[in-house]
Design a protein around this motif. Structure first.
Motif, short mmCIF file in Angstrom:
data_model
loop_
_atom_site.label_atom_id
_atom_site.label_comp_id
_atom_site.label_asym_id
_atom_site.label_seq_id
_atom_site.Cartn_x
_atom_site.Cartn_y
_atom_site.Cartn_z
N VAL A 1 -3.96 8.35 -0.20
CA VAL A 1 -3.70 7.60 -1.43
C VAL A 1 -3.39 6.27 -0.89
O VAL A 1 -4.03 5.22 -1.53
CB VAL A 1 -2.55 8.01 -2.45
N ALA A 2 -2.75 5.95 0.00
CA ALA A 2 -2.31 4.59 0.47
C ALA A 2 -3.61 4.05 1.19
O ALA A 2 -3.99 2.78 1.11
CB ALA A 2 -1.41 4.34 1.61
N GLY A 3 -4.36 4.85 1.73
CA GLY A 3 -5.68 4.51 2.28
C GLY A 3 -6.82 3.95 1.33
O GLY A 3 -7.60 3.16 1.39
N ARG A 4 -6.76 4.76 0.03
CA ARG A 4 -7.46 4.17 -1.08
C ARG A 4 -7.24 2.90 -1.49
O ARG A 4 -8.04 2.01 -1.88
CB ARG A 4 -7.46 5.24 -2.37
N ILE A 5 -5.99 2.56 -1.59
CA ILE A 5 -5.42 1.06 -1.94
C ILE A 5 -5.77 0.19 -0.75
O ILE A 5 -6.59 -0.87 -1.02
CB ILE A 5 -3.85 1.07 -2.32
N ARG A 6 -5.76 0.58 0.49
CA ARG A 6 -6.10 -0.43 1.66
C ARG A 6 -7.52 -0.61 1.41
O ARG A 6 -7.87 -1.77 1.77
CB ARG A 6 -5.45 0.03 2.67
N GLY A 7 -8.50 0.47 1.35
CA GLY A 7 -9.67 0.24 1.28
C GLY A 7 -10.32 -0.59 0.13
O GLY A 7 -11.08 -1.41 0.47
N ALA A 8 -9.67 -0.68 -0.96
CA ALA A 8 -9.99 -1.76 -2.35
C ALA A 8 -9.79 -3.16 -1.62
O ALA A 8 -10.56 -3.96 -1.87
CB ALA A 8 -9.24 -1.15 -3.23
N CYS B 1 0.86 -1.32 -0.05
CA CYS B 1 0.07 -0.21 0.14
C CYS B 1 0.95 1.13 0.05
O CYS B 1 0.68 2.13 -0.75
CB CYS B 1 -1.12 0.06 1.17
N ALA B 2 1.76 1.53 0.79
CA ALA B 2 2.71 2.40 1.05
C ALA B 2 3.41 2.66 -0.45
O ALA B 2 3.62 3.88 -0.93
CB ALA B 2 3.69 2.21 2.22
#
Length: 429
Positions: free
Chosen positions: A315-322, A247-248
């Motif tokens: 932005v990392a949170g968007r990936i983690r959310g998916a 994610c990062a």
């Protein structure tokens, strides 16, 4: 470089014991990736004195591994309904031995290129139905290049590396390592679509059924960059607690690509990445499932937000959310969607072109023990794709000492800007 590899006629290596003979049904996840054709991989090994005598040992070990991984010895075909399948009848794996005056150090950059594939990966252009072909090239320095062309309809990254770990364990004589490896699970009906197929209304907000290849003007460049452990730790701290490496680093690469491409601030950009479904189903399917056990997930955002230095954690949170939304229902909806879209098709055609400039695909080859392939020559110096000629693809791979190697395939015109942003932004954290 000219033609500096001298190869003998290939032989065929067949399983050392009788294996099942049948048409192996392919799931819709297999059909989704079948259009990619053969994946060209190459391993490089340092100086290994006396390796010429290893050919017989490699073949015996391969024949032994093919007993469990028997679909690799089959051929791609179609069933009576025109659906793609693998005809398993012990046809065997083409095995080519070659010699070259090249040295490992001549390929110290190890950048994917058509030349790298031409030299070290067996050509299957005249035999497209071959599932797996192997080339072992003994180099002038005493090193070895091991190349493979493996059809994506049959295996994803996890399954491919499972096979290489097994073959190498048999080859090196490491009985303990061989005994510790699980046998592959070939029950592809575990990923069969539901009857009737049902697609949950929310699934398509995360699941990305298709990419949209486009013709890209200008050259495509392949380059490899290293992110040190210290830089990676700083990125993870900037993204908040418990964020994963993927994610990062995915967020960091995404923002650098968006900024380098100078997308309009209001443009919507999408990051697409394959996610392993094996542990998400209820009940979960085995980690040893041999086939394609991945679906494509996506995260989106406005270019201004993704490229912002202040919004890396978001932005990392968007990936983690998916990723967090991938559950049993989403996976089954993805399988059902693909079955409706691809299930009645015959052999899929290979996509052409690069990704649109507002899209980026990031593939995680981290923690897959891809480097655990010691054929008796020690750990591989490097392993990656031999060639990647479409822009918009990034591979994250384990480096040395906790670092990460980033293989990027991008438009040549933006590569310098991307490199500057990649390291400059990381240094500011």
């Amino acid at each position: 470089m000219g033609v500096e590899v001298k190869a003998a006629e290939p032989c065929i290596v067949k399983p050392s014991e009788e294996t099942p003979r049948h048409g192996l049904w392919l799931s819709s996840l297999d059909l989704m990736l079948a259009k990619s054709g053969h994946v060209p991989l190459v391993y490089f090994y340092r100086s290994c004195p006396g390796t010429d005598g290893d050919v017989a040992r490699l073949k015996v070990a391969l024949a032994r591994a093919l007993v469990s991984f028997y679909p690799l010895a089959g051929r791609v075909g179609v069933d009576g309904d025109g659906r793609m399948q693998v005809d398993c009848a012990e046809q065997g794996v083409p095995f080519l031995v070659a010699h070259s005056d090249h040295t490992v150090d001549e390929f110290s950059s190890f950048k994917p290129s058509p030349e790298l594939r031409r030299l070290f990966v067996p050509c299957v252009d005249d035999s497209p139905s071959v599932v797996c072909a192997i080339q072992v090239t003994f180099l002038g320095c005493g090193g070895v290049a091991l190349g493979a062309a493996l059809h994506h309809a049959v295996a994803d990254g996890a399954s491919t590396f499972h096979f290489f770990r097994t073959w190498s364990a048999f080859s090196s004589g490491d009985g303990a390592a061989a005994a510790a490896l699980e046998l592959p699970c070939h029950d592809r009906t575990l990923l069969r679509a539901r009857s009737p197929p049902v697609v949950h209304p929310d699934a398509l907000s995360v699941f990305c059924p298709k990419l949209s290849p486009s013709e890209l003007s200008g050259a495509v460049a392949n380059e490899i960059f290293d992110i040190s452990k210290e830089q990676l730790d700083a990125l993870k701290r900037a993204c908040g607690r418990d964020v994963s490496t993927f994610c990062a680093l995915g967020a960091h690469v995404w923002r650098c690509v968006v900024a380098a491409r100078r997308l309009p601030p209001d443009a919507t950009t999408r990051l697409v990445f394959p996610a392993n479904v094996r542990g998400c189903l209820r009940p979960p399917i085995p980690d040893s499932y041999f086939g394609n056990g991945i679906i494509m997930l996506g995260a989106t955002g406005k270019a201004r937000d993704v490229a912002s230095e202040e919004h890396l954690a978001s932005v990392a949170g968007r990936i983690r959310g998916a990723i967090s939304r991938m559950d049993d229902e989403l996976v089954h909806s993805a399988i059902d969607y693909l079955e409706l879209d691809l299930g009645g098709s015959s052999l899929p055609t290979k996509p052409a072109g690069s990704l649109p400039k507002n899209e980026l695909r990031v593939v995680k080859w981290l923690d897959m023990t891809a480097y655990g392939a010691d054929f008796g020559w020690g750990e591989p110096l490097v392993m990656h794709l031999a060639v990647q000629q479409r822009a918009g693809f990034v591979y994250l791979m384990d480096g040395v000492g906790g670092s990460v190697r980033i293989l990027v395939s991008l438009e040549h015109a933006i590569l310098n800007d991307f490199q500057r942003l990649l390291h400059a932004n990381a240094a500011k954290l």
